[in-house]
Write a protein that holds these residues in place. Structure first.
Motif, PDB file in Angstrom:
ATOM      1  N   ALA A  68       0.867   4.134  -2.712  1.00 28.05           N
ATOM      2  CA  ALA A  68       0.549   5.506  -2.307  1.00 28.05           C
ATOM      3  C   ALA A  68       1.677   6.461  -2.676  1.00 28.05           C
ATOM      4  O   ALA A  68       1.428   7.607  -3.070  1.00 28.05           O
ATOM      5  CB  ALA A  68       0.274   5.551  -0.804  1.00 28.05           C
ATOM      6  N   ALA A  96       0.823  -1.211   0.000  1.00 26.80           N
ATOM      7  CA  ALA A  96       0.000   0.000   0.000  1.00 26.80           C
ATOM      8  C   ALA A  96       0.852   1.254   0.000  1.00 26.80           C
ATOM      9  O   ALA A  96       0.553   2.219  -0.727  1.00 26.80           O
ATOM     10  CB  ALA A  96      -0.940   0.001   1.202  1.00 26.80           C
ATOM     11  N   HIS A  97       1.903   1.282   0.790  1.00 27.23           N
ATOM     12  CA  HIS A  97       2.734   2.484   0.856  1.00 27.23           C
ATOM     13  C   HIS A  97       3.557   2.669  -0.416  1.00 27.23           C
ATOM     14  O   HIS A  97       3.828   3.806  -0.819  1.00 27.23           O
ATOM     15  CB  HIS A  97       3.600   2.453   2.114  1.00 27.23           C
ATOM     16  CG  HIS A  97       2.807   2.718   3.366  1.00 27.23           C
ATOM     17  ND1 HIS A  97       2.264   3.956   3.650  1.00 27.23           N
ATOM     18  CD2 HIS A  97       2.430   1.894   4.376  1.00 27.23           C
ATOM     19  CE1 HIS A  97       1.608   3.895   4.797  1.00 27.23           C
ATOM     20  NE2 HIS A  97       1.692   2.654   5.260  1.00 27.23           N
ATOM     21  N   VAL A 122      -4.118   7.257   3.069  1.00 26.92           N
ATOM     22  CA  VAL A 122      -3.972   5.826   3.323  1.00 26.92           C
ATOM     23  C   VAL A 122      -4.878   5.448   4.493  1.00 26.92           C
ATOM     24  O   VAL A 122      -4.710   5.956   5.607  1.00 26.92           O
ATOM     25  CB  VAL A 122      -2.516   5.439   3.621  1.00 26.92           C
ATOM     26  CG1 VAL A 122      -2.416   3.954   3.963  1.00 26.92           C
ATOM     27  CG2 VAL A 122      -1.628   5.763   2.418  1.00 26.92           C
TER      28      VAL A 122
END
Length: 200
Positions: free
Chosen positions: A41, A37-38, A54
């Motif tokens: 993002a 996810a990071h 997030v």
């Protein structure tokens, strides 16, 4: 045409940046989803036309049973969903589907999802999360959402020590394409909702 019509989101004279919520769908200890996810993002934040939030499901304490009254954590979660124009859902594949933690969170909102686009970033062993994505498409279609065609997938068996792997050329291209699709749909649907209320 005027400058405002031609300008991209986030440019002077253009529309406000698209508010993209990147949802981490797994709450399992030792999950790969947080790193994935990071990574995603960070790529989204390179764009001037996106404002990224997030949303980590592990940060919310949801009730074990569906409550009669909205709890503070449910209200906080649905509030962030309501603010978003578009979504990128980061999901593992567990037993040919997506995790229960994600389904629980999805079901706490309804109107907040409607008439907005969603894309998927999935990971798993061998399948790369394809089954989870297809199940999520069905769920989000029922919630009156547009699921974009683009997707980003990772096979954890091929990633080795890096998730995402150091050589992320294909994944980066897929992420860029999906972000383009999410942005287009988010702007189109935001304008449509401003003109007339969505009807289910």
């Amino acid at each position: 045409m005027s400058r405002a019509v031609n300008a991209r989101a986030g440019e002077p004279g253009g529309p406000e940046p698209v508010r993209l919520a990147v949802i981490i769908g797994s709450t399992r200890e030792g999950r790969a989803g947080e790193a994935v996810a990071h990574w995603f993002a960070a790529r989204a934040r390179r764009r001037d036309d996106l404002a990224v939030d997030v949303v980590d499901l592990a940060d919310f304490t949801f009730p074990h049973r569906y409550p009669c009254a909205v709890t503070p954590h449910v209200a906080a979660f649905t509030g962030r969903i309501e603010l978003a124009d578009a979504f990128a859902v980061v999901t593992p594949e567990y037993n040919h589907s997506f995790p229960a933690s994600l389904k629980q969170a999805i079901d706490y909102a309804y109107d907040e999802w409607r008439a907005k686009p969603v894309g998927f970033v999935a990971y798993g062993h061998r399948s790369q999360g394809f089954h989870a994505i297809e199940h999520l498409r069905t769920v989000f279609t029922e919630l009156h959402m547009v699921t974009v065609r683009g997707r980003v997938t990772f096979d954890l068996l091929e990633c080795g020590d890096g998730v995402p792997p150091p050589d992320d050329g294909a994944a980066a291209r897929d992420a860029g394409a999906m972000l383009d699709q999410l942005t287009w749909w988010a702007l189109a649907l935001r304008e449509a909702r401003a003109v007339r209320p969505y009807v289910s």
